[in-house]
Design a protein around this motif. Structure first.
Motif, PDB file in Angstrom:
ATOM      1  N   CYS A  84       0.812  -1.229   0.000  1.00  0.00           N
ATOM      2  CA  CYS A  84       0.000   0.000   0.000  1.00  0.00           C
ATOM      3  C   CYS A  84       0.838   1.269   0.000  1.00  0.00           C
ATOM      4  O   CYS A  84       0.299   2.358  -0.210  1.00  0.00           O
ATOM      5  CB  CYS A  84      -0.929   0.019   1.219  1.00  0.00           C
ATOM      6  N   HIS A  85       2.124   1.158   0.267  1.00  0.00           N
ATOM      7  CA  HIS A  85       2.995   2.335   0.311  1.00  0.00           C
ATOM      8  C   HIS A  85       4.192   2.106  -0.602  1.00  0.00           C
ATOM      9  O   HIS A  85       4.930   1.133  -0.439  1.00  0.00           O
ATOM     10  CB  HIS A  85       3.512   2.582   1.731  1.00  0.00           C
ATOM     11  N   SER A  86       4.403   3.011  -1.537  1.00  0.00           N
ATOM     12  CA  SER A  86       5.601   2.948  -2.370  1.00  0.00           C
ATOM     13  C   SER A  86       6.737   3.678  -1.672  1.00  0.00           C
ATOM     14  O   SER A  86       6.529   4.427  -0.715  1.00  0.00           O
ATOM     15  CB  SER A  86       5.330   3.590  -3.743  1.00  0.00           C
ATOM     16  N   GLN A  87       7.944   3.456  -2.153  1.00  0.00           N
ATOM     17  CA  GLN A  87       9.118   4.174  -1.654  1.00  0.00           C
ATOM     18  C   GLN A  87       9.904   4.676  -2.859  1.00  0.00           C
ATOM     19  O   GLN A  87      11.092   4.440  -3.005  1.00  0.00           O
ATOM     20  CB  GLN A  87       9.977   3.277  -0.763  1.00  0.00           C
ATOM     21  N   MET A  88       9.205   5.385  -3.728  1.00  0.00           N
ATOM     22  CA  MET A  88       9.847   5.950  -4.914  1.00  0.00           C
ATOM     23  C   MET A  88       9.086   7.197  -5.337  1.00  0.00           C
ATOM     24  O   MET A  88       7.951   7.125  -5.831  1.00  0.00           O
ATOM     25  CB  MET A  88       9.878   4.955  -6.072  1.00  0.00           C
ATOM     26  N   SER A 108      18.626   3.270  -3.018  1.00  0.00           N
ATOM     27  CA  SER A 108      18.124   1.906  -2.837  1.00  0.00           C
ATOM     28  C   SER A 108      19.196   0.849  -3.059  1.00  0.00           C
ATOM     29  O   SER A 108      18.877  -0.335  -3.172  1.00  0.00           O
ATOM     30  CB  SER A 108      16.950   1.649  -3.796  1.00  0.00           C
ATOM     31  N   GLN A 109      20.466   1.260  -3.117  1.00  0.00           N
ATOM     32  CA  GLN A 109      21.500   0.292  -3.468  1.00  0.00           C
ATOM     33  C   GLN A 109      21.693  -0.789  -2.407  1.00  0.00           C
ATOM     34  O   GLN A 109      22.213  -1.861  -2.705  1.00  0.00           O
ATOM     35  CB  GLN A 109      22.818   1.008  -3.735  1.00  0.00           C
ATOM     36  N   TYR A 110      21.277  -0.539  -1.177  1.00  0.00           N
ATOM     37  CA  TYR A 110      21.416  -1.543  -0.127  1.00  0.00           C
ATOM     38  C   TYR A 110      20.082  -2.203   0.224  1.00  0.00           C
ATOM     39  O   TYR A 110      19.985  -2.906   1.228  1.00  0.00           O
ATOM     40  CB  TYR A 110      22.026  -0.920   1.128  1.00  0.00           C
ATOM     41  N   ASP A 111      19.049  -1.949  -0.598  1.00  0.00           N
ATOM     42  CA  ASP A 111      17.725  -2.519  -0.342  1.00  0.00           C
ATOM     43  C   ASP A 111      17.561  -3.844  -1.074  1.00  0.00           C
ATOM     44  O   ASP A 111      17.589  -3.880  -2.311  1.00  0.00           O
ATOM     45  CB  ASP A 111      16.625  -1.558  -0.800  1.00  0.00           C
ATOM     46  N   HIS A 112      17.422  -4.902  -0.326  1.00  0.00           N
ATOM     47  CA  HIS A 112      17.214  -6.241  -0.900  1.00  0.00           C
ATOM     48  C   HIS A 112      16.044  -6.908  -0.199  1.00  0.00           C
ATOM     49  O   HIS A 112      16.191  -7.345   0.946  1.00  0.00           O
ATOM     50  CB  HIS A 112      18.477  -7.104  -0.742  1.00  0.00           C
ATOM     51  N   PRO A 113      14.858  -6.982  -0.826  1.00  0.00           N
ATOM     52  CA  PRO A 113      14.543  -6.435  -2.149  1.00  0.00           C
ATOM     53  C   PRO A 113      14.239  -4.944  -2.076  1.00  0.00           C
ATOM     54  O   PRO A 113      13.981  -4.412  -0.991  1.00  0.00           O
ATOM     55  CB  PRO A 113      13.289  -7.225  -2.535  1.00  0.00           C
ATOM     56  N   MET A 114      14.247  -4.286  -3.241  1.00  0.00           N
ATOM     57  CA  MET A 114      13.860  -2.881  -3.273  1.00  0.00           C
ATOM     58  C   MET A 114      12.336  -2.803  -3.071  1.00  0.00           C
ATOM     59  O   MET A 114      11.609  -3.738  -3.387  1.00  0.00           O
ATOM     60  CB  MET A 114      14.286  -2.219  -4.582  1.00  0.00           C
ATOM     61  N   TRP A 116      10.287  -0.092  -4.203  1.00  0.00           N
ATOM     62  CA  TRP A 116       9.792   1.078  -4.927  1.00  0.00           C
ATOM     63  C   TRP A 116       8.270   1.073  -5.004  1.00  0.00           C
ATOM     64  O   TRP A 116       7.631   2.074  -4.766  1.00  0.00           O
ATOM     65  CB  TRP A 116      10.370   1.102  -6.339  1.00  0.00           C
ATOM     66  N   GLY A 117       7.693  -0.074  -5.316  1.00  0.00           N
ATOM     67  CA  GLY A 117       6.237  -0.198  -5.348  1.00  0.00           C
ATOM     68  C   GLY A 117       5.606   0.326  -6.617  1.00  0.00           C
ATOM     69  O   GLY A 117       6.206   1.089  -7.373  1.00  0.00           O
ATOM     70  N   SER A 118       4.368  -0.078  -6.839  1.00  0.00           N
ATOM     71  CA  SER A 118       3.630   0.361  -8.025  1.00  0.00           C
ATOM     72  C   SER A 118       2.207   0.795  -7.676  1.00  0.00           C
ATOM     73  O   SER A 118       1.436   1.121  -8.556  1.00  0.00           O
ATOM     74  CB  SER A 118       3.570  -0.786  -9.051  1.00  0.00           C
TER      75      SER A 118
END
Length: 258
Positions: A84-88, A108-114, A116-118
């Motif tokens: 419900c919340h994107s981070q992009m 987001s280079q250290y985000d696994h998984p990223m 970003w959301g849609s």
């Protein structure tokens, strides 16, 4: 009128329809068409990876998630908050005005998984860190309608009663190092103690957190409870660092309007 406009294209449309019909009737031609289409799509997706070192911004001030923040991120994913919340924050002017500088790849280079959301049922959280107090976040997670009457978010009050499991954090940080996150041996070995120390500023373990992750690292009782470290501590710690791993976006872009 439309017939006159389209008449020059009539032969093209007829050729396309005839070719498409014949292709569908021959399995080898259809297979070849699928391979060509997949090849073009694959090239478009893969080609940019060869220039990734040139397209991802440099961020000398980039810092790592602390073990407590990483545990909070895992809880955020576990509870499906990303749905419900994107981070992009996109480059559209209305988004920049509302949320702040648009998101950069390096953030987001250290985000696994990223994450970003849609989809956004709720607002974007890319720059949520330090926008609200810890107490606000706790009250919002316990009863969203108490602070945002129109919210449709479910309650997460149970996080206050769950003691945070920290014994697996060294292995979790080691797994992240295997995919490129530069955790040191010292950070991995002390992950368990650092997670508890970040939420217990009155203990000796708190000093180790500042030593390994920097003096600017927030060390406090995130959920307001002093007797133990809960999953609420971890989640609030993660929410409070969103957008704060690097100042690259603010250094390269003008801030949005409040």
């Amino acid at each position: 009128m439309f017939r006159k406009i389209l008449s020059p294209f009539a032969r093209l449309f007829e050729f396309h329809a005839r070719t498409h019909y014949r292709t569908e009737r021959h399995s080898m031609a259809l297979t070849l068409g699928i391979i060509v289409a997949a090849g073009v799509g694959g090239f478009v997706e893969i080609a940019p990876l060869f220039t990734i070192d040139e397209t991802v911004e440099a961020a000398p001030d980039m810092r790592l998630y602390t073990p407590l923040e990483q545990a909070g991120r895992d809880i955020y994913i576990r509870e499906g908050c990303y749905a419900c919340h994107s981070q992009m924050i996109r480059t559209l002017q209305d988004e920049v005005d509302r949320y702040g500088p648009y998101s950069l790849a390096v953030e987001s280079q250290y985000d696994h998984p990223m994450l970003w959301g849609s989809k956004r049922t709720g607002p974007d959280l890319a720059r949520l860190g330090n926008k609200y107090s810890d107490d606000w976040h706790v009250r919002h997670l316990v009863d969203p309608r108490a602070v945002v009457p129109e919210s449709v978010m479910p309650q997460y009050a149970f996080l206050l009663d769950r003691t945070l499991e920290t014994e697996s954090l060294p292995d979790r940080l080691a797994a992240l190092r295997a995919v490129g996150v530069p955790y040191s041996d010292e950070q991995i070995d002390n992950a368990d103690a650092d997670a508890r120390g970040q939420a217990r500023p009155d203990t000796d373990a708190a000093d180790g957190v500042s030593k390994r992750y920097g003096d600017a690292t927030s060390v406090r009782h995130f959920d307001g409870q002093r007797d133990r470290v809960t999953e609420m501590d971890a989640l609030v710690a993660y929410l409070q660092i969103l957008g704060g791993l690097t100042d690259a976006a603010f250094a390269n872009q003008p801030p949005g309007e409040d």
